[in-house]
Structures are given as structure tokens and as C-alpha cells.
Scaffold this active site. Structure first.
Site, PDB file in Angstrom:
ATOM      1  CD  GLU B  60      -2.016  -2.308   1.322  1.00 13.70           C
ATOM      2  OE1 GLU B  60      -0.966  -2.654   1.883  1.00 13.70           O
ATOM      3  OE2 GLU B  60      -2.932  -3.111   1.020  1.00 13.70           O
ATOM      4  CG  HIS B 129     -10.990  -6.629   6.213  1.00 14.75           C
ATOM      5  ND1 HIS B 129     -10.127  -7.044   7.180  1.00 14.75           N
ATOM      6  CD2 HIS B 129     -10.362  -6.849   5.033  1.00 14.75           C
ATOM      7  CE1 HIS B 129      -9.025  -7.514   6.606  1.00 14.75           C
ATOM      8  NE2 HIS B 129      -9.135  -7.405   5.306  1.00 14.75           N
TER       9      HIS B 129
END
Lengths: 344, 326
Positions: B60, B129
């Protein structure tokens, strides 16, 4: 420490020959002297409380900045760390602009809005100095991606210290650049210290960058970072590779930080005698001898020294006379419209 | 006019901008050949090719750093971070790099990029999440923060974000991907920093964002049908820039303010809106402003637990009713 093979590789590029030429050598020498004089002045001004905040010097590491800048073409991009004064100056940014920023004056490179750790001069290809370790390696990848995508021939060069090799962004960027075959050069200046701690105490391999290269399918490149000729030659090879579309290089330059980590750090963590031993291999001392070997007259060298000292003296006086930044720039350039409005 | 899912609107929005401008490029994990983990980028790789739609490693920091370097030097990248929770592993770029480079360089560096991400709860994915992280971004000077609630806004606000010269965090709600809405034909370009009054009313203003917008609308219908309470629903759409004028105008008409936030309670965007209204429209108010939020807890995975913690139409309606009738 370096293996016998490393030492052989490190020396290989330093043999006397005239592939570089007198004009380039005088340029490399002048650049190193500019960096030395400007940074020594920055240190003196810090002790006088005229350089404020913080300051991270590259004294003793000038050959890396000069060698790479000497091999760059206009349009090539530099990405630096907070220890970025040298790389900024090496691209031709005026000493006054750099000292002005360190002294937080209106004549500074960013008018005092960035400070010593964020020197940026887009016009000179200095795309920023980044104060978060590792942050700029992926950013350099992005600039290289743009060159690859648009078919531009510029190369992005990312300078960082040995300490950076232990942060995640280093490894993400190396893998990313290798997989995408990006025209980027990663330059590790191994000055033996991660801030105050010997890099060997906190790293699993002897050469923090070179020993990681194979993990990303890259050649192991370890060079003498105190010899500007060696750096210049290694840089040229990496630039040629990048411009040919053959992907990234990772180059570890062995050097030594003669100054402390930051501010007025006296660096008492060094073993006794270490600094003296490295001063025998001072990059400017080495290069002055190199010029003499190639027949450059002492007077020519002395003229360069005097010219540079005058530039730094004049810049110092101009900065001392410059006003602080005006208050009306506090909230400019937060957003692209020039202002800071977050609501209507 | 066509009916489109929120998911397909993402595809159409990206395609619209990539067709318009060859400098728009797109990168992220699984976004190209696989079409995205939420199938919100299906077909883009086939349409625009491997140079413009690129799969990345699970890195990321490399994704956002590369987007920034490309943006600084002339491209208009769209980067995808699969789940907004992953902002935590690349937050340096969101907090330190994108939003500060222009300021620190005294205007030399530009950073025109969009970070798209799957935000919000409802998928029973648990605490790492499912988060609503809009407030992580809203608090950073230099960023813009957008969260559409319907397919038409997805296209229009995404186009506005791509064309915007500043870094924009574009929060797509995972639970809205399968929802449908009417979308006009042709190019759609909206304006950042504009809230929308989706339902007019005279008794209370309900400000909501993303998934909370349809829930607020449903609550408003229940309040009207069961209790005769007539609520105005404002879709905030953009947290930065924030359209305070639309919100203040609504409160001036209804004299009551409710915010519906999916984020945990502390430092939610609703607190900022309540603070602005208290500062600037205190004498318009007939009662205390009320925030309806998820409690200040990590999100549980089990459906029965997750359903209880998020604001529901019933909880919104009941909170508004009690507050207005007390």
C-alpha cells in the site's frame, strides 16, 4: 564489513584514466567545495542561533551528491531525505536560497514554509526532501512510472541513508520498481550510522543495501562513496541502464558522516580514532589530490576555493539582511486555489 | 437514463475519465486482470490496456507513493486501496505527504490524485475490514474527502475528484456496491463541496453520509407515516470542502439538527457540523442537536451484533421522535 570482492569492486572504478576529463573534474570538485563550505557555514550559523529548528549535514559525504549530480541531465529528478542540503545544492540551487530557508528568512527556497528538512526546487529537478524515512522511495517510483508511461527519458534518483534500508517502504519500493522495470536509481549513502546507532548493530546483513539487492533481482553494487570519480562512473552506468528501459539500480555508497546526526550533535558515540581515520579519506582531500595528479595547477584549485568561499560569504550576508517571511503567507497554498478554505 | 448499480457506476466513472484524458492512470491490488475484489473495476483493463490499468503487489505504501510521484510530475492517477482500514499501513502518504507537499514547497509541488477505497460496514468482515475512516482523513489540512451515497453521485463526484487539482480521498461504501439508482446518459460531472437536500421537510434536519443516507431517508418516511414528523434529509456528500451553507440553510428552516454517522462516536464529522451550527445558528435551534452514531467500539463480525451497532432506520426514527416529542 566489506568483503575482499567488495573492496575490489569499490576500487575498480577509481583507477587513473581520462574518461572523465578536466572540465567535468573541475565541476565535480567545485560542487564538492560548495557543499562543504555551505554546510560548514550552516553549522556555524546554527551555533550562532541563526539557523533555527534543526539541520542535518552531509559533511564528509559530498562525493556522493557531486558524483550523481554530475552525471544527471537537465530534467532528471532528485528525491532527497531530510539530509538533503547537499543534494539540493548539487543540482545548482543557489546557496543563498538554501541558507535562507535554514535561517527561516523570506529569501529562502520555500520562504520559510518548509524548513531545512523539506528543501524543494522543482525548477532544478529537486522534487523534495522527505523527513519521513523511506517515504520518498515509492514517490520516486511514481515519477519514474510517469517517465515510462509518457516515454520521457528522464530518470528519478532517490537518495537515502543506511537507516532507510530497514523500513518497509524501502522494500516495497525496490520490489515495485523491479517488477515494473522503472527508470529509477536508488542511492544508499551508507555513512555507518543510523542517527546515533551503528548501522551494523541493527541490521541483519553487513551491507545494508547491497546485500538486499539480490532479493529484488538486482545487481549487488557497492562502491567507494568518498571518491567522486567512482561515484560519477557508477552513476553513469545506472543512468544508461535506466534510460535504456532496463529498470532500476540500487547502489550502496560507502562513506562517512563527519558531522553529528543533527543540530549540534557532538557524535560522542563514535569509537575513538574513527573520525580521524575517515578524515584521511576525506572526499575533498581525495579529489584535490586527483586534480593535481591530472596536472591541474594549484592556483586553479585555490581560485575555485576562493570563489566558492565568496559565494557562501555573500549568501550569508544576504540571508542575515533578509527579512523573516511575511505573516500573510501562513495560510497560502494549502489547496491548489492558493488558499486554505475547507468550507463555504 | 439507465438503472445502474453503485458498483457499475464506479466502473463507468473511471472509464469516463480515462476516456477523456490519457494522463488518467489507475493502479491497485487485483484491480486490472481480476477486475477488483469488489468487481468494481471489471473491464477497465480490457478497455484501457496494461499501461493504464495496473496490478500492484500488496504494497500500500508503494501504491500511494507511486501515485504521488506520478501526480507530482504530470499524471492524474487513481489509486485503489482495497479496504479503507488499510489506510493505517500507508497513512504516511495520506497524512504527511499528499496534503503537505504543496504547502511545504510554497506552492511548487502539486498532487492531483484520487485514492478510491472500500469503506464502511455491513459485510460481516469484523473490526479490520469494516471501518468508516472518513474522520481519519477529514482532520488533515490539504486533503479533500468525498463519500457518495448513490450511483449518479459516484460518477459525478468521481469525475470531479479526478479533475480536481488537490488530493482527494474517495470513499465508496462497500454495502452500497449492489444498490441501484437512475443515472442519466452521457458525461456526468458534479461539484465537490456541495451537499444535497434529498427530501424536504419542516420539522428536523437529518444530515447523513454514504450508507447512512438511504437509512436516513427510510427513517424520514417512517416518521412521516407513523408520527407525522416531517424531516429534511441532507446528503453531506463531501466532508472537505464542507457545504455548511446548505446545512445551515436547512437548520434555519427546520430548527432541529440530527447527524447520522457510521463512524465510532469520538471526533466524528457530525461533531464538527454540530459545532458549526452551535456557533453560527444557535438561535435558529429549538432544541439540542443530536448525533446518532455507532458506539465507540471496534466493529463486531457477527451479523446480529453488527446490525445492532450501526445506526438503523428504526434507531434514527426513534431518536428523532423522542427528541422532538420530549
Amino acid at each position: 564489513m566489506a568483503t575482499a570482492k567488495d573492496r575490489a569492486q569499490a576500487k575498480a572504478g577509481s583507477g587513473l584514466n581520462d574518461d572523465i576529463g578536466e572540465q567535468k573534474r573541475l565541476e565535480l570538485y567545485r560542487t564538492q567545495v560548495v557543499l562543504r563550505e555551505a554546510e560548514q557555514r550552516a553549522y556555524d550559523l546554527f551555533l550562532q542561533n541563526l539557523v533555527k529548528g534543526t539541520s542535518h549535514l552531509s559533511l564528509g559525504q559530498e562525493a556522493v551528491a557531486a558524483g550523481f549530480a554530475g552525471a544527471m541531465k537537465p530534467g532528471d529528478l532528485s528525491f532527497c531525505t531530510y539530509r538533503g542540503h547537499a543534494h539540493t545544492l548539487a543540482r545548482g540551487v543557489p546557496v543563498e536560497k538554501v541558507l535562507g530557508e535554514l535561517m527561516q528568512r523570506d529569501n529562502g527556497l520555500m520562504r520559510g514554509k518548509g524548513g531545512s528538512m523539506h528543501l524543494t526546487s522543482v525548477d532544478h529537478g529537486v522534487m523534495g526532501s522527505y523527513a519521513i524515512i523511506g517515504a520518498h522511495l515509492p514517490i520516486a517510483c511514481g515519477a519514474a512510472w510517469r517517465a515510462q508511461y509518457k516515454g520521457d527519458k528522464d530518470v528519478s534518483v532517490c537518495f537515502f541513508g543506511d537507516g532507510t534500508t530497514n523500513i518497509g517502504a524501502f522494500h516495497e519500493a525496490l520490489n515495485f520498481a523491479a517488477v515494473w522495470k522503472l527508470p529509477v536509481i536508488f542511492v544508499c549513502e551508507n555513512n555507518l550510522y543510523m542517527e546515533y546507532t551503528p548501522i551494523g548493530d541493527v541490521t541483519a546483513v553487513p551491507q545494508p543495501a547491497a546485500d538486499r539487492a539480490s532479493a529484488y533481482g538486482l545487481e549487488r553494487i557497492l562502491i567507494d562513496g568518498n571518491d567522486a570519480d567512482v561515484v560519477y562512473r557508477a552513476a553513469q552506468i545506472a543512468f544508461d541502464k535506466a534510460r535504456a528501459g532496463e529498470g532500476p539500480s540500487l547502489i550502496e555508497c560507502l562513506t562517512y558522516r563527519q558531522s553529528g546526526h543533527s543540530r549540534a550533535d557532538p557524535a560522542k558515540y563514535r569509537p575513538e580514532g574513527e573520525l580521524d581515520r575517515w578524515k584521511l579519506r576525506d572526499p575533498i582531500k581525495i579529489y584535490r589530490e586527483r586534480l593535481l595528479q591530472f596536472g591541474v595547477a594549484e592556483r586553479v584549485i585555490a581560485d575555485i576555493d576562493a570563489q566558492v568561499r565568496k559565494v557562501v560569504d555573500d549568501a550569508t550576508e544576504a540571508c542575515k539582511a533578509a527579512p523573516p517571511p511575511p505573516l500573510d503567507i501562513i495560510a497560502t497554498d494549502v489547496y491548489a486555489d492558493g488558499g486554505w478554505a475547507w468550507r463555504n | 437514463m439507465a438503472e445502474l448499480t453503485y458498483r457499475d457506476a464506479v466502473i463507468r466513472g473511471i472509464a469516463q475519465e480515462m476516456s477523456r484524458d490519457p494522463d488518467v492512470v489507475f493502479l491497485g491490488e487485483d484491480v486490472a486482470k481480476a477486475g477488483g475484489v469488489f468487481k468494481a473495476t471489471v473491464g477497465l483493463y480490457e478497455q484501457f490496456g496494461p499501461l493504464r490499468v495496473r496490478d500492484t503487489p500488496i504494497s500500500e505504501q508503494a501504491i500511494l507513493g507511486a501515485a504521488m510521484g506520478a501526480a507530482m510530475t504530470g499524471l492524474k492517477p487513481i489509486a485503489e486501496i482495497m479496504f479503507s482500514d488499510f489506510f493505517a499501513v500507508c497513512f504516511d502518504y495520506i497524512a504527511n505527504e499528499f496534503p503537505k507537499s504543496r504547502y511545504m514547497s510554497n506552492g511548487q509541488v502539486k498532487c492531483p490524485l484520487v485514492v478510491r477505497t472500500g469503506n464502511g460496514a455491513g459485510s460481516r468482515f469484523g473490526a479490520q475490514h469494516s471501518q468508516s475512516v472518513e474522520n481519519w482523513c477529514m482532520m488533515i489540512p490539504g486533503l479533500k474527502v468525498v463519500a457518495p451515497s448513490n450511483p449518479r453521485d459516484v460518477i459525478g463526484l468521481l469525475a470531479a475528484s479526478v479533475r480536481d487539482p488537490d488530493p482527494v480521498i474517495f470513499l465508496e461504501h462497500k454495502s452500497l456496491y449492489p444498490t441501484k439508482g437512475e443515472v442519466p446518459d452521457g458525461e456526468i460531472v458534479d461539484t465537490l463541496g456541495t451537499a444535497k437536500v434529498l427530501r424536504s421537510g419542516k420539522d428536523a434536519t437529518i444530515c447523513a453520509l454514504a450508507l447512512m443516507v438511504p437509512r436516513a431517508l427510510e427513517a424520514a418516511e417512517k416518521l412521516k407515516a407513523k408520527h407525522g414528523i416531517d424531516c429534511e434529509v441532507v446528503d453531506v456528500r463531501s466532508l472537505v470542502p464542507l457545504d455548511t451553507q446548505t446545512i445551515l440553510g436547512s437548520v434555519a428552516r427546520t430548527h432541529r439538527l440530527f447527524t447520522v454517522e457510521e463512524n465510532p462516536r469520538l471526533c466524528g464529522w457530525g461533531a464538527e457540523i454540530v459545532s458549526i451550527v452551535a456557533d453560527e445558528a444557535f438561535y435558529d435551534l429549538d432544541g439540542p442537536p443530536v448525533r446518532i452514531t455507532t458506539p465507540h467500539i471496534p466493529l463486531p463480525a457477527a451479523d446480529i451484533l453488527e446490525d445492532i451497532v450501526l445506526p438503523t432506520p428504526d434507531r434514527i426514527a426513534e431518536t428523532v421522535r423522542r427528541s422532538l416529542q420530549s
